[in-house]
Design a protein around this motif. Sequence first.
Motif, PDB file in Angstrom:
ATOM      1  N   ALA A 113       0.819  -1.206   0.000  1.00 32.65           N
ATOM      2  CA  ALA A 113       0.000   0.000   0.000  1.00 32.65           C
ATOM      3  C   ALA A 113       0.857   1.262   0.000  1.00 32.65           C
ATOM      4  CB  ALA A 113      -0.928  -0.008   1.212  1.00 32.65           C
ATOM      5  N   PHE A 148      -5.276   1.564  -3.931  1.00 26.70           N
ATOM      6  CA  PHE A 148      -4.952   0.178  -3.612  1.00 26.70           C
ATOM      7  C   PHE A 148      -6.203  -0.618  -3.268  1.00 26.70           C
ATOM      8  CE2 PHE A 148      -3.367  -2.918  -0.261  1.00 26.70           C
ATOM      9  CZ  PHE A 148      -2.945  -3.852  -1.192  1.00 26.70           C
ATOM     10  N   ILE A 158      -5.616   0.563   3.151  1.00 25.41           N
ATOM     11  CA  ILE A 158      -6.416  -0.052   2.089  1.00 25.41           C
ATOM     12  C   ILE A 158      -7.455   0.958   1.595  1.00 25.41           C
ATOM     13  CG2 ILE A 158      -8.083  -1.875   1.578  1.00 25.41           C
ATOM     14  CD1 ILE A 158      -6.610  -3.593   3.699  1.00 25.41           C
ATOM     15  N   CYS A 184      -7.463  -4.244  -1.991  1.00 22.29           N
ATOM     16  CA  CYS A 184      -7.017  -5.458  -1.310  1.00 22.29           C
ATOM     17  C   CYS A 184      -8.205  -6.396  -1.127  1.00 22.29           C
ATOM     18  CB  CYS A 184      -6.408  -5.112   0.045  1.00 22.29           C
ATOM     19  SG  CYS A 184      -5.812  -6.563   0.950  1.00 22.29           S
TER      20      CYS A 184
END
Length: 376
Positions: free
Chosen positions: A162, A172, A192, A174
């Motif tokens: 990240a 980002f 995140i 995830c």
Amino acid sequence: MQSSIVYLDYNATTPVDDRVLERMLPFFKQQYANPSSPHLFALQAQEEIDFAQQDLAHLINCRASELTFTSGATEAINMAIKGLTYGHRKHIICASTEHNAVLECCRYMETKGYTVTYLPVDKDGIIDLKTLEDSITTDTALVCVMLVNNETGVMQDIPSIATLTHQAGAWFLCDATQAVGKIPIDVKQMQIDFMPISAHKFYGPKGIGALYTNPAIGSLEPLLHGGQQQKGMRSGTLNVPGIVGLGTAAAIAKQEMANQNKLILTLRDALEKSILEIDETFVNGHLDKRIFNTTNISLRGLHSQEMILALGNIAVSSGSACSSVTNRPSPVLRAMGLKNEDNLSAIRFSLGRFTTDHDIDYTLDRIKKIVTKLRG
């Protein structure tokens, strides 16, 4: 002789916890109001949704307003990747070992003029951070790396990934579908921006999930248009029983996670140790950087589908539940460098809340007998 199912496929789905089911049942028959209606009956339904949203937010350390309910992780992934406003940036990076939901979305984006870099992994399934850093350009808009791999249980260094992503001004995503409700997650600390969630992976019902979105991203282009529910992010009548189940599963996970994980890890290690005593067997994936409930083991010279059929009432998998029926080598294990022969001999064992010592003993006894018979 045991005739009931021994279930060791928790990464595919989990049984609904009795406490979750009990909490859901009234919303099918007694409290069935549409929360979008203006009357008191509907306001009570909306209040229950708010409670569930708070429980889920508490589990991953975000605000309730940062969560959008979906039908599951696949929809949440599609919502994030296809709904993001990319501006002038036209480059996406994702790990080669991502779930098909991410990979197929990235392939779709390629048909829309975007460039996608598929990051390799090493033999243990781990991304090289230098390779990631070298792959990021000024054109990179989104990086997608899952927290826990669904086939091997391998865990990536999410905070470092990240950080590299944000240093380049990219977002980002995830995929934490296999992690939420199993291990502690703090979306703020882990940096995140998008995180899909699916209730049926941690003892909630199927057909309900959520997408966490960093509020700094702003609005996404919605996949569904209609009644403007959920601030227009995801139109459609809310699945009240499912949402209540998701929230209840989240609250239980928050309270019981730590003690439960220790018990499951002990069972997983006992299973793995005994199987590895069989000749020509080995674990696929990093032995330390992996989640506590999963082991992926190749039994060289045997075919996983033949083993699974022979195991009968013992439910295990040869890979992702979304692709194992194809009877082809796992793309995840292929990306880790496994030859087809070893790839096709791999079996994933994933344990959970209701796994017992007896389940493990019974499974080990059956496996050893079947391997002896098939190799003989």
